[in-house]
Design a protein around this motif. Sequence first.
Motif, PDB file in Angstrom:
ATOM      1  N   TYR A 145      36.818  44.615  41.276  1.00 59.32           N
ATOM      2  CA  TYR A 145      37.219  45.949  41.134  1.00 59.32           C
ATOM      3  C   TYR A 145      36.822  46.665  39.568  1.00 59.32           C
ATOM      4  N   VAL A 174      46.698  49.783  41.394  1.00 60.62           N
ATOM      5  CA  VAL A 174      46.329  49.371  40.066  1.00 60.62           C
ATOM      6  C   VAL A 174      46.851  47.783  39.878  1.00 60.62           C
ATOM      7  N   VAL A 175      45.895  46.923  39.467  1.00 60.79           N
ATOM      8  CA  VAL A 175      46.207  45.760  39.082  1.00 60.79           C
ATOM      9  C   VAL A 175      46.199  45.376  37.630  1.00 60.79           C
ATOM     10  N   SER A 176      47.355  44.816  37.127  1.00 61.53           N
ATOM     11  CA  SER A 176      47.465  44.863  35.446  1.00 61.53           C
ATOM     12  C   SER A 176      47.608  43.351  35.157  1.00 61.53           C
ATOM     13  N   SER A 177      46.838  42.820  34.364  1.00 59.26           N
ATOM     14  CA  SER A 177      46.748  41.128  34.032  1.00 59.26           C
ATOM     15  C   SER A 177      46.469  41.147  32.742  1.00 59.26           C
ATOM     16  N   LYS A 208      37.085  47.646  36.146  1.00 54.45           N
ATOM     17  CA  LYS A 208      38.177  47.598  35.096  1.00 54.45           C
ATOM     18  C   LYS A 208      38.327  48.718  34.152  1.00 54.45           C
ATOM     19  N   VAL A 268      41.713  40.155  33.638  1.00 53.11           N
ATOM     20  CA  VAL A 268      40.985  40.453  34.953  1.00 53.11           C
ATOM     21  C   VAL A 268      39.743  39.298  35.022  1.00 53.11           C
ATOM     22  N   LEU A 320      48.357  39.197  45.177  1.00 50.45           N
ATOM     23  CA  LEU A 320      47.661  40.774  44.892  1.00 50.45           C
ATOM     24  C   LEU A 320      46.741  41.006  46.349  1.00 50.45           C
ATOM     25  N   VAL A 348      51.260  44.448  39.946  1.00 51.34           N
ATOM     26  CA  VAL A 348      50.454  45.369  40.869  1.00 51.34           C
ATOM     27  C   VAL A 348      51.179  46.667  41.290  1.00 51.34           C
ATOM     28  N   LEU A 354      50.879  39.137  35.566  1.00 51.01           N
ATOM     29  CA  LEU A 354      50.503  39.829  36.613  1.00 51.01           C
ATOM     30  C   LEU A 354      51.471  41.002  37.000  1.00 51.01           C
ATOM     31  N   CYS A 390      41.580  47.772  38.021  1.00 51.32           N
ATOM     32  CA  CYS A 390      42.228  46.741  37.422  1.00 51.32           C
ATOM     33  C   CYS A 390      42.214  47.049  35.825  1.00 51.32           C
TER      34      CYS A 390
END
Length: 228
Positions: free
Chosen positions: A180, A111-114, A182, A169, A152, A126, A124, A164
């Motif tokens: 990816y 999971v990419v959180s931004s 969202k 994003v 990332l 990850v 950011l 994400c």
Amino acid sequence: MKIIAIDTSTENCSVALLNEDSITFKSEVAPQKHAEIVLEMLDTILKESSLSKDELDGLVLGIGPGSFTGVRIAASTVQGLALGLNLKVAKITSLEALAIEALSKGSSSYVVSSIDARMGEVYLAVYKVEGSALTLLSEEKVLKPENAVAQLKQFVGDSENVVCAGSGVELLKKAGMKDYPKQADFPQAQYLLNKGAELLSLGKGVNPEEALPLYVRNEVTWKKVSEQ
């Protein structure tokens, strides 16, 4: 367990209540109005649940990163409640709240959180998904979008099993991140509740004076740049 969670780190203001097995929450995108509405949200939730503040067992704070003003509003609100009610506070980052929500909507390996940090940067984090647990692969950072994308890539490699979340994003996608899925726009307090309850049950809550925001970016730098 009866606990309240609050997150005001972005344009979104959210308050949530865990009342044993029941969750109630209020959420509103209200830029620059968090200080006006957060206590009203809290009072409404408690009234709808026929609870008083004195019945609470603990509090959960979304510590940021995000808007400097926003994270302070949540922190000061939670600190005041914790002091007055003699309660412990569980601290969880707003980036992790995004990751928890994203994971709740489907399985993934990463999971990419931004979050949009303004000034052409993003916050950011990850996470690697291991079962139902999230493992932070590197401490939360504030980066230029192109640098965030490069970082990332080091973590997720060629994996396509990535989701994400967050307001940063779109900036990452413009900087070359793959498209990816969202799964969330803003941190929501209801996704802080279960982990917050776990932390409090394990005795990992902190005293009110330790319920502090996570800024990541140096505040003095923010002021100097924004005043140029």
